[in-house]
Scaffold this motif. Structure first.
Motif, mmCIF file in Angstrom:
data_model
loop_
_atom_site.group_PDB
_atom_site.id
_atom_site.type_symbol
_atom_site.label_atom_id
_atom_site.label_comp_id
_atom_site.label_asym_id
_atom_site.label_seq_id
_atom_site.Cartn_x
_atom_site.Cartn_y
_atom_site.Cartn_z
ATOM 1 N N HIS A 1 0.811 -1.218 0.000
ATOM 2 C CA HIS A 1 0.000 0.000 0.000
ATOM 3 C C HIS A 1 0.846 1.270 0.000
ATOM 4 C CE1 HIS A 1 -3.843 -1.996 0.359
ATOM 5 N NE2 HIS A 1 -3.234 -2.862 1.152
ATOM 6 N N GLY A 2 2.108 1.165 0.336
ATOM 7 C CA GLY A 2 3.000 2.325 0.311
ATOM 8 C C GLY A 2 2.633 3.400 1.315
ATOM 9 N N LEU A 3 2.024 3.047 2.434
ATOM 10 C CA LEU A 3 1.649 4.054 3.430
ATOM 11 C C LEU A 3 2.697 4.089 4.537
ATOM 12 C CD1 LEU A 3 -2.169 3.225 3.837
ATOM 13 C CD2 LEU A 3 -1.146 4.999 2.433
ATOM 14 N N THR A 4 2.886 5.273 5.126
ATOM 15 C CA THR A 4 3.806 5.364 6.269
ATOM 16 C C THR A 4 3.091 4.781 7.494
ATOM 17 O OG1 THR A 4 2.953 7.490 6.984
ATOM 18 C CG2 THR A 4 4.735 7.533 5.359
ATOM 19 N N GLU A 5 3.885 4.594 8.581
ATOM 20 C CA GLU A 5 3.286 4.032 9.791
ATOM 21 C C GLU A 5 2.200 4.976 10.340
ATOM 22 O OE1 GLU A 5 6.211 1.979 12.222
ATOM 23 O OE2 GLU A 5 4.976 2.492 13.954
ATOM 24 N N ASP A 6 2.476 6.289 10.272
ATOM 25 C CA ASP A 6 1.483 7.258 10.761
ATOM 26 C C ASP A 6 0.199 7.191 9.931
ATOM 27 O OD1 ASP A 6 3.052 8.107 12.756
ATOM 28 O OD2 ASP A 6 3.593 10.052 11.866
ATOM 29 N N GLU A 7 0.379 7.069 8.611
ATOM 30 C CA GLU A 7 -0.815 6.986 7.761
ATOM 31 C C GLU A 7 -1.616 5.718 8.069
ATOM 32 O OE1 GLU A 7 0.771 9.488 3.853
ATOM 33 O OE2 GLU A 7 1.237 7.356 4.047
ATOM 34 N N LEU A 8 -0.890 4.624 8.292
ATOM 35 C CA LEU A 8 -1.565 3.372 8.641
ATOM 36 C C LEU A 8 -2.355 3.526 9.940
ATOM 37 C CD1 LEU A 8 1.015 0.493 8.042
ATOM 38 C CD2 LEU A 8 -1.113 0.922 6.846
ATOM 39 N N ALA A 9 -1.691 4.146 10.934
ATOM 40 C CA ALA A 9 -2.356 4.334 12.232
ATOM 41 C C ALA A 9 -3.593 5.216 12.053
ATOM 42 C CB ALA A 9 -1.392 4.966 13.229
ATOM 43 N N GLY A 10 -3.456 6.279 11.241
ATOM 44 C CA GLY A 10 -4.580 7.186 10.999
ATOM 45 C C GLY A 10 -5.739 6.460 10.342
ATOM 46 N N LEU A 11 -5.405 5.623 9.368
ATOM 47 C CA LEU A 11 -6.453 4.903 8.635
ATOM 48 C C LEU A 11 -7.189 3.934 9.556
ATOM 49 C CD1 LEU A 11 -7.729 4.491 5.892
ATOM 50 C CD2 LEU A 11 -5.917 2.865 5.337
ATOM 51 N N ALA A 12 -6.418 3.193 10.359
ATOM 52 C CA ALA A 12 -7.056 2.231 11.269
ATOM 53 C C ALA A 12 -7.914 2.971 12.298
ATOM 54 C CB ALA A 12 -5.988 1.393 11.965
ATOM 55 N N GLY A 13 -7.408 4.128 12.792
ATOM 56 C CA GLY A 13 -8.145 4.886 13.814
ATOM 57 C C GLY A 13 -9.414 5.508 13.253
ATOM 58 N N THR A 14 -9.382 5.906 11.962
ATOM 59 C CA THR A 14 -10.550 6.549 11.350
ATOM 60 C C THR A 14 -11.777 5.655 11.446
ATOM 61 O OG1 THR A 14 -9.126 7.702 9.816
ATOM 62 C CG2 THR A 14 -11.420 7.512 9.177
ATOM 63 N N PHE A 15 -11.549 4.356 11.321
ATOM 64 C CA PHE A 15 -12.693 3.447 11.371
ATOM 65 C C PHE A 15 -13.409 3.531 12.716
ATOM 66 C CE2 PHE A 15 -11.671 0.147 7.873
ATOM 67 C CZ PHE A 15 -11.683 1.177 6.951
ATOM 68 N N PHE A 16 -12.603 3.726 13.788
ATOM 69 C CA PHE A 16 -13.238 3.838 15.109
ATOM 70 C C PHE A 16 -13.953 5.181 15.232
ATOM 71 C CE2 PHE A 16 -10.089 0.588 15.789
ATOM 72 C CZ PHE A 16 -10.812 -0.352 16.512
ATOM 73 N N VAL A 17 -13.277 6.258 14.794
ATOM 74 C CA VAL A 17 -13.874 7.597 14.904
ATOM 75 C C VAL A 17 -15.159 7.666 14.074
ATOM 76 C CG1 VAL A 17 -13.507 10.046 14.406
ATOM 77 C CG2 VAL A 17 -11.622 8.650 15.277
ATOM 78 N N ALA A 18 -15.063 7.183 12.826
ATOM 79 C CA ALA A 18 -16.205 7.342 11.917
ATOM 80 C C ALA A 18 -17.275 6.276 12.148
ATOM 81 C CB ALA A 18 -15.725 7.265 10.462
ATOM 82 N N GLY A 19 -16.859 5.132 12.725
ATOM 83 C CA GLY A 19 -17.782 3.993 12.720
ATOM 84 C C GLY A 19 -18.424 3.632 14.040
ATOM 85 N N SER A 20 -17.811 3.999 15.185
ATOM 86 C CA SER A 20 -18.374 3.446 16.424
ATOM 87 C C SER A 20 -19.560 4.262 16.940
ATOM 88 C CB SER A 20 -17.296 3.284 17.496
ATOM 89 O OG SER A 20 -16.547 4.452 17.594
ATOM 90 N N GLU A 21 -19.368 5.571 17.043
ATOM 91 C CA GLU A 21 -20.468 6.373 17.586
ATOM 92 C C GLU A 21 -21.668 6.429 16.633
ATOM 93 O OE1 GLU A 21 -20.310 10.777 18.816
ATOM 94 O OE2 GLU A 21 -19.340 9.563 20.351
#
Ligand code: HEM
Length: 243
Positions: free
Chosen positions: A18-38
């Motif tokens: 995917h060519g993503l940096t570690e920060d980008e990966l962390a951001g992407l994984a975290g977005t699912f919680f921010v956008a999806g849980s509440e």
């Protein structure tokens, strides 16, 4: 130990691909919680709120459960196609009280010509979910709670009526399939096991969940079991892990 499927694990194991940096990966994984849980929690709460507010419609959903599932086994995803009235109830609840009435704002990145209008670059465009959900051409008597509007003459779910709650176009919610399944299975299990009524000792604000956070805006509902607690516990102990 096998932790089972995980989006983050997949991304970490395929980071070169995917060519993503570690920060980008962390951001992407975290977005699912921010956008999806509440959002998903609010959607489930909205269905339960509607059940308490509209006891006759709740009873129709439970009559469908009694005919299709009975009370001697816990329902699963495998029952989904046999429960059009539940699905209609969920769609109507989310149309009645859309979670994000103004959707999420978008910005035109270039001038857009649409019919006789020019939307200049830089304009903020808001897709008004509230108004779309209340268009009387598609939803007659739009302020009434009518799950039947989602069902055709043959008793099947209509495929010509849309629910705009996930947005539009290429930025439409990519989590909608996960969200729909979560809302479905949680609504199914709760409404199958419990009868919901408003707590008559406290005021019920049926607009309280819109743009809100569930814990900030409690609405009091009484839960009465439709099945004895002992039977419920025994059925849920044997509930399949992947239902
Ligand atoms: C009932 C639950 C949910 C509702 C009502 C909802 C609603 C929305 C809406 C209205 C948007 C904006 C779409 C647009 O710009 O037009 C959006 C975007 C998004 N949603 Fe959801 N969502 C839900 C659940 C989820 C879940 C479970 C996930 C992830 C697992 C998720 C991930 C996202 C992401 C990543 C975006 C941004 C997409 C982009 O900008 O390209 N959502 N959602």
């Amino acid at each position: 130990m096998d932790e089972g499927p995980s989006f983050t694990k997949y991304m970490l194991e395929n980071d070169n691909f995917h060519g993503l940096t570690e920060d980008e990966l962390a951001g992407l994984a975290g977005t699912f919680f921010v956008a999806g849980s509440e959002t998903t929690a609010l959607a489930i709460c909205t269905v339960l709120l509607a059940a308490a507010c509209f006891p006759e419609e709740q009873a129709k959903v439970q009559a469908e459960f009694d005919a299709v599932i009975g009370k001697h086994r816990a329902p699963t995803f495998a029952d989904q196609l046999s429960l059009p009235r539940l699905q209609a109830f969920i769609s109507e609840a989310l149309r009645w009280r859309p979670l994000l009435p103004n959707g999420l704002p978008h910005r035109a990145t270039r001038d857009v010509i649409w019919e006789n209008y020019c939307i200049p670059a830089g304009t903020t465009v808001i897709g008004n979910h509230w108004a779309i959900s209340r268009d009387p051409e598609f939803y007659p008597e739009p302020h009434s709670f009518k799950p039947q509007r989602w069902i055709d003459d043959r008793g099947c779910l209509r495929d010509d009526l849309n629910l705009p709650i996930f947005g539009f176009g290429r930025r439409i919610c990519p989590g909608q399939y996960v969200a729909n399944r979560s809302v479905f299975i949680n609504s199914l299990l709760v409404l199958w096991a419990f009868q919901l009524t408003p707590d008559s000792t406290m005021p019920l604000d049926d607009m309280g969940l819109i743009n809100g956070i569930p814990n900030d805006r409690p609405y009091p509902i009484d839960f009465k079991t439709r099945i004895t607690e002992m039977e419920l516990r025994s059925m849920m102990r044997n509930y399949p892990e992947v239902a």
